[in-house]
Motif scaffolding. Structure first.
Motif, PDB file in Angstrom:
ATOM      1  N   PHE A   3      -4.943   4.645 -11.283  1.00  0.00           N
ATOM      2  CA  PHE A   3      -5.010   3.832 -10.032  1.00  0.00           C
ATOM      3  C   PHE A   3      -4.457   2.494 -10.521  1.00  0.00           C
ATOM      4  O   PHE A   3      -3.663   1.911  -9.865  1.00  0.00           O
ATOM      5  CB  PHE A   3      -6.373   3.578  -9.434  1.00  0.00           C
ATOM      6  N   ILE A   4      -4.831   1.994 -11.667  1.00  0.00           N
ATOM      7  CA  ILE A   4      -4.267   0.561 -12.096  1.00  0.00           C
ATOM      8  C   ILE A   4      -2.880   0.568 -12.310  1.00  0.00           C
ATOM      9  O   ILE A   4      -2.151  -0.206 -12.120  1.00  0.00           O
ATOM     10  CB  ILE A   4      -5.421   0.225 -13.380  1.00  0.00           C
ATOM     11  N   GLN A   5      -2.594   1.727 -13.045  1.00  0.00           N
ATOM     12  CA  GLN A   5      -0.944   2.136 -13.248  1.00  0.00           C
ATOM     13  C   GLN A   5      -0.145   2.003 -12.068  1.00  0.00           C
ATOM     14  O   GLN A   5       0.835   1.545 -11.792  1.00  0.00           O
ATOM     15  CB  GLN A   5      -0.896   3.357 -14.102  1.00  0.00           C
ATOM     16  N   ALA A   6      -0.707   2.935 -11.254  1.00  0.00           N
ATOM     17  CA  ALA A   6       0.150   2.996  -9.710  1.00  0.00           C
ATOM     18  C   ALA A   6       0.351   1.454  -9.380  1.00  0.00           C
ATOM     19  O   ALA A   6       1.271   1.006  -8.690  1.00  0.00           O
ATOM     20  CB  ALA A   6      -0.587   3.846  -9.062  1.00  0.00           C
ATOM     21  N   PHE A   7      -0.743   0.764  -9.058  1.00  0.00           N
ATOM     22  CA  PHE A   7      -1.003  -0.292  -8.606  1.00  0.00           C
ATOM     23  C   PHE A   7      -0.092  -1.539  -9.219  1.00  0.00           C
ATOM     24  O   PHE A   7       0.662  -2.042  -8.867  1.00  0.00           O
ATOM     25  CB  PHE A   7      -2.446  -1.161  -8.834  1.00  0.00           C
ATOM     26  N   ARG A  49      14.870  -0.518 -12.681  1.00  0.00           N
ATOM     27  CA  ARG A  49      15.877  -0.562 -11.567  1.00  0.00           C
ATOM     28  C   ARG A  49      15.376   0.301 -10.234  1.00  0.00           C
ATOM     29  O   ARG A  49      15.415  -0.542  -8.961  1.00  0.00           O
ATOM     30  CB  ARG A  49      16.966  -0.129 -11.873  1.00  0.00           C
ATOM     31  N   LEU A  50      14.910   1.316 -10.375  1.00  0.00           N
ATOM     32  CA  LEU A  50      14.529   1.975  -9.274  1.00  0.00           C
ATOM     33  C   LEU A  50      13.214   1.318  -8.576  1.00  0.00           C
ATOM     34  O   LEU A  50      13.237   1.336  -7.345  1.00  0.00           O
ATOM     35  CB  LEU A  50      13.972   3.405  -9.671  1.00  0.00           C
ATOM     36  N   ARG A  51      12.405   0.695  -9.261  1.00  0.00           N
ATOM     37  CA  ARG A  51      11.348   0.254  -8.876  1.00  0.00           C
ATOM     38  C   ARG A  51      11.751  -1.181  -8.101  1.00  0.00           C
ATOM     39  O   ARG A  51      11.405  -1.459  -6.964  1.00  0.00           O
ATOM     40  CB  ARG A  51      10.312  -0.258  -9.698  1.00  0.00           C
ATOM     41  N   ALA A  52      12.843  -1.855  -8.814  1.00  0.00           N
ATOM     42  CA  ALA A  52      13.270  -2.968  -8.013  1.00  0.00           C
ATOM     43  C   ALA A  52      13.856  -2.920  -6.577  1.00  0.00           C
ATOM     44  O   ALA A  52      13.873  -3.651  -5.556  1.00  0.00           O
ATOM     45  CB  ALA A  52      14.141  -3.748  -8.918  1.00  0.00           C
ATOM     46  N   GLU A  53      14.538  -1.643  -6.404  1.00  0.00           N
ATOM     47  CA  GLU A  53      15.529  -1.471  -5.186  1.00  0.00           C
ATOM     48  C   GLU A  53      14.349  -0.707  -4.489  1.00  0.00           C
ATOM     49  O   GLU A  53      14.937   0.013  -3.491  1.00  0.00           O
ATOM     50  CB  GLU A  53      16.485  -0.413  -5.729  1.00  0.00           C
ATOM     51  N   ALA A  63       0.945  -1.102   0.027  1.00  0.00           N
ATOM     52  CA  ALA A  63       0.228  -0.287   0.057  1.00  0.00           C
ATOM     53  C   ALA A  63       0.899   1.113   0.053  1.00  0.00           C
ATOM     54  O   ALA A  63       0.364   2.184  -0.636  1.00  0.00           O
ATOM     55  CB  ALA A  63      -0.767  -0.022   1.244  1.00  0.00           C
ATOM     56  N   SER A  64       1.905   1.305   0.817  1.00  0.00           N
ATOM     57  CA  SER A  64       2.796   2.639   0.786  1.00  0.00           C
ATOM     58  C   SER A  64       3.326   2.499  -0.468  1.00  0.00           C
ATOM     59  O   SER A  64       3.517   3.822  -1.005  1.00  0.00           O
ATOM     60  CB  SER A  64       3.736   2.431   1.846  1.00  0.00           C
ATOM     61  N   GLN A  65       3.723   1.548  -0.981  1.00  0.00           N
ATOM     62  CA  GLN A  65       4.592   1.847  -2.581  1.00  0.00           C
ATOM     63  C   GLN A  65       3.585   2.155  -3.223  1.00  0.00           C
ATOM     64  O   GLN A  65       4.074   2.990  -4.343  1.00  0.00           O
ATOM     65  CB  GLN A  65       5.301   0.535  -3.029  1.00  0.00           C
ATOM     66  N   THR A  66       2.522   1.654  -3.370  1.00  0.00           N
ATOM     67  CA  THR A  66       1.592   2.142  -4.432  1.00  0.00           C
ATOM     68  C   THR A  66       1.259   3.715  -4.178  1.00  0.00           C
ATOM     69  O   THR A  66       0.894   4.394  -5.305  1.00  0.00           O
ATOM     70  CB  THR A  66       0.174   1.260  -4.294  1.00  0.00           C
ATOM     71  N   ALA A  67       0.983   3.874  -2.855  1.00  0.00           N
ATOM     72  CA  ALA A  67       0.826   5.548  -2.641  1.00  0.00           C
ATOM     73  C   ALA A  67       1.970   6.205  -3.140  1.00  0.00           C
ATOM     74  O   ALA A  67       1.675   7.421  -3.713  1.00  0.00           O
ATOM     75  CB  ALA A  67       0.756   5.839  -1.132  1.00  0.00           C
ATOM     76  N   ILE A  68       3.132   6.090  -3.181  1.00  0.00           N
ATOM     77  CA  ILE A  68       4.209   6.765  -3.564  1.00  0.00           C
ATOM     78  C   ILE A  68       4.178   6.888  -5.047  1.00  0.00           C
ATOM     79  O   ILE A  68       4.518   7.749  -5.892  1.00  0.00           O
ATOM     80  CB  ILE A  68       5.604   6.230  -3.011  1.00  0.00           C
ATOM     81  N   TYR A  69       4.028   5.708  -5.707  1.00  0.00           N
ATOM     82  CA  TYR A  69       4.122   5.753  -7.127  1.00  0.00           C
ATOM     83  C   TYR A  69       2.688   6.277  -7.860  1.00  0.00           C
ATOM     84  O   TYR A  69       2.823   6.884  -8.594  1.00  0.00           O
ATOM     85  CB  TYR A  69       3.940   4.022  -7.613  1.00  0.00           C
ATOM     86  N   GLY A  70       1.844   6.253  -6.831  1.00  0.00           N
ATOM     87  CA  GLY A  70       0.454   6.954  -7.040  1.00  0.00           C
ATOM     88  C   GLY A  70       0.559   8.366  -7.211  1.00  0.00           C
ATOM     89  O   GLY A  70       0.053   9.193  -8.119  1.00  0.00           O
ATOM     90  N   VAL A  71       1.755   9.025  -6.493  1.00  0.00           N
ATOM     91  CA  VAL A  71       1.990  10.461  -6.489  1.00  0.00           C
ATOM     92  C   VAL A  71       2.508  10.976  -7.928  1.00  0.00           C
ATOM     93  O   VAL A  71       2.145  11.825  -8.434  1.00  0.00           O
ATOM     94  CB  VAL A  71       3.200  10.875  -5.402  1.00  0.00           C
ATOM     95  N   SER A  72       3.523   9.983  -8.582  1.00  0.00           N
ATOM     96  CA  SER A  72       3.839  10.241  -9.737  1.00  0.00           C
ATOM     97  C   SER A  72       2.786   9.904 -10.964  1.00  0.00           C
ATOM     98  O   SER A  72       2.764  10.698 -11.969  1.00  0.00           O
ATOM     99  CB  SER A  72       5.382   9.669  -9.832  1.00  0.00           C
ATOM    100  N   SER A  73       2.228   8.857 -10.834  1.00  0.00           N
ATOM    101  CA  SER A  73       1.279   8.278 -11.778  1.00  0.00           C
ATOM    102  C   SER A  73      -0.002   8.888 -11.840  1.00  0.00           C
ATOM    103  O   SER A  73      -0.577   9.576 -12.808  1.00  0.00           O
ATOM    104  CB  SER A  73       1.457   6.678 -11.972  1.00  0.00           C
TER     105      SER A  73
END
Length: 493
Positions: A285-289, A138-142, A8-18
């Motif tokens: 939302f789907i993209q962030a997920f 790479r940023l996502r994997a790390e 959920a926290s990762q989705t929220a952060i990616y959600g900021v960008s996407s």
């Protein structure tokens, strides 16, 4: 950290960008639809549809391949990353050269012979984005989600700023005084093409910010690893292309399938594409997920409770999707103000597209069975069946029903893929999904929408009041029937 909390926290952060970032980009829709006629806006929709297909090909499916091999014990992560980066670099530079050499015949083939520069600009955007995809993977994997989000937001901010500068400042300045400083920067012959120019500059800025990550990938190429990566990733290209057929073929094909002249067909495409933007919250939302979910599913697969966690994720995911569907569809009159008056004739397709997007999100969750079991060819088969359904329905329904037929083709396609993926997943990677509850959430959301429509049109109710009551009703029902159970399971360590 609890796995669901981490996801959920990762989705929220990616959600900021996407989600937030692309929502800001979505705010360009009023500027473009109030500034340009549907025919001009249709040109942008057409070329971005073509770019959607090429973007899948030019990444070669290596994002998923990178995650798969990075988490294996056979190869060092640095060696996997270097092989991916160098493969993308060579392949995309060859593509860019070919596009530049063939720009004029390609422009003529697409019925835009007077604008071969559109080919140049779009090819350059695709090349920079494909190279950036490796660095972002790479940023996502790390799990460096903050840097990922910051660069994405800077790119989107640059794109928005430049588009506003060209269309919102230079264009009016030219109309008032062509010899002024800002007016001299606007060329009427380019017109809507400034959208591509702004995108290209923003993509180059992004590539510069990702230079440290790309530089780390310039060594360590391994031929044996390359062949293994391609064998695994090639079916992902087929899956991706089939997905783009399902998602974007309508906008690429409407110009050719609608039974009018080219100018009218482009105008219809412009209306449909502008209204398609109103379903963007579901897509974002789907993209962030996806950004957070794909590495999470791979990393968590070895845990004993992995399948139970995946089932719980689907429950939460569907609740969020139904909530988005209700927010947009119940207050469509307000969302419709984001497009120019000429475009609002197509608002009826938005609820259909939202439901289709919801089903796509369910499919994204269900598709873990072929990714985790390396049965990517079977996954490609599901996507190809969906693509075939899309092609047949577009060819059949668009000439009869126009762009409404295209919207229904989306929904039928994704519904078919959900059913096929669920049945195959039960055989190859059984997950205890609570199908009754999932279907109940979907039925509840659609039922509340239909009830609100009836109360608004037949009983002369206020659309805002009725919509607000339906939204509160959905939240109340979910809280009463499943809220405590889901919260109790999600916080369990």
């Amino acid at each position: 950290m609890n796995p669901l909390k981490r996801l959920a926290s990762q989705t929220a952060i990616y959600g900021v960008s996407s989600v937030l970032g692309r929502f800001l980009n979505y705010l360009l829709v009023p500027l473009l639809t109030y500034s340009f006629a549907p025919q001009s806006y249709g040109v942008v929709a057409e070329f971005y549809a073509y770019m959607g297909f090429l973007a899948v090909v030019l990444t070669f499916g290596l994002e998923t391949g990178y995650f798969r091999f990075r988490n294996s014990d056979a190869w060092a992560p640095e060696r996997v990353y270097g092989t991916v980066v160098q493969t993308l670099l060579v392949g995309n530079l060859l593509f860019l050269l070919g596009a530049l050499l063939a720009s004029e015949p390609l422009a003529a083939l697409l019925r835009h012979p007077e604008h071969p520069e559109y080919i140049w600009w779009c090819a350059a955007i695709l090349t920079t984005d494909a190279l950036g995809a490796a660095a972002f993977a790479r940023l996502r994997a790390e799990e460096r989600a903050a840097r990922f989000a910051a660069i994405k937001l800077l790119e989107i901010g640059a794109n928005i700023g430049l588009t506003v500068f060209f269309v919102g400042l230079c264009r009016p300045a030219f109309e008032q005084d062509p010899n002024s400083f800002l007016g001299a920067l606007w060329d009427p012959a380019i017109g809507i093409g400034y959208v591509f120019i702004a995108n290209l500059i923003a993509s180059l800025i992004k590539l510069g910010l990702l230079a440290p990550q790309l530089r780390d990938g310039l060594g360590g190429f391994q031929g044996t690893l390359f062949r293994s990566l391609i064998r695994y990733s090639a079916p992902m290209v087929v899956i991706g292309l089939a997905g783009i057929v399902n998602e974007m073929l309508d906008r690429a094909a409407l110009k050719y399938l609608l039974p009018y002249d080219d100018a009218t067909n482009l105008a219809q495409l412009g209306i449909y594409s502008a209204c398609y933007k109103l379903s963007i919250l579901m897509a974002l939302f789907i993209q962030a997920f996806r950004y957070a979910g794909e590495p999470f599913f791979f990393a968590y697969a070895r845990e004993r409770d992995a399948r139970a966690v995946y089932a719980l994720v689907l429950n939460w995911f569907v609740i969020c999707c139904v909530l988005i569907f209700l927010v947009v569809s119940l207050f469509l009159e307000l969302f419709g103000l984001f497009v120019g008056p000429e475009y609002r004739a197509g608002l009826d397709v938005v609820p259909i597209l939202l439901i289709a997007g919801m089903l796509l999100g369910v499919y994204v969750n269900l598709s873990i069975w072929y990714k985790l079991t390396d049965r990517t060819l079977l996954g490609a088969g599901v996507s190809l069946i969906g693509a075939a359904i899309t092609v047949v329905l577009l060819w059949w329904w668009v000439p009869i029903h126009g762009y409404v037929g295209a919207a229904w083709a989306h929904l039928v396609c994704y519904a078919s893929m959900v059913v096929l993926s669920y049945l195959l997943g039960r055989r190859y990677y059984p997950v205890p999904y609570e199908i009754g509850r999932v279907l109940g959430y979907l039925a509840l959301g659609i039922g509340l929408y239909l009830l609100a429509q009836w109360l608004t049109t037949k009983a002369n109710g206020s659309s805002l009041t009725v919509g607000g009551a339906a939204l509160v009703g959905f939240i109340a029902v979910v809280a009463a029937t499943d809220g405590r159970r889901l919260l109790r399971r999600s916080v369990r360590g």
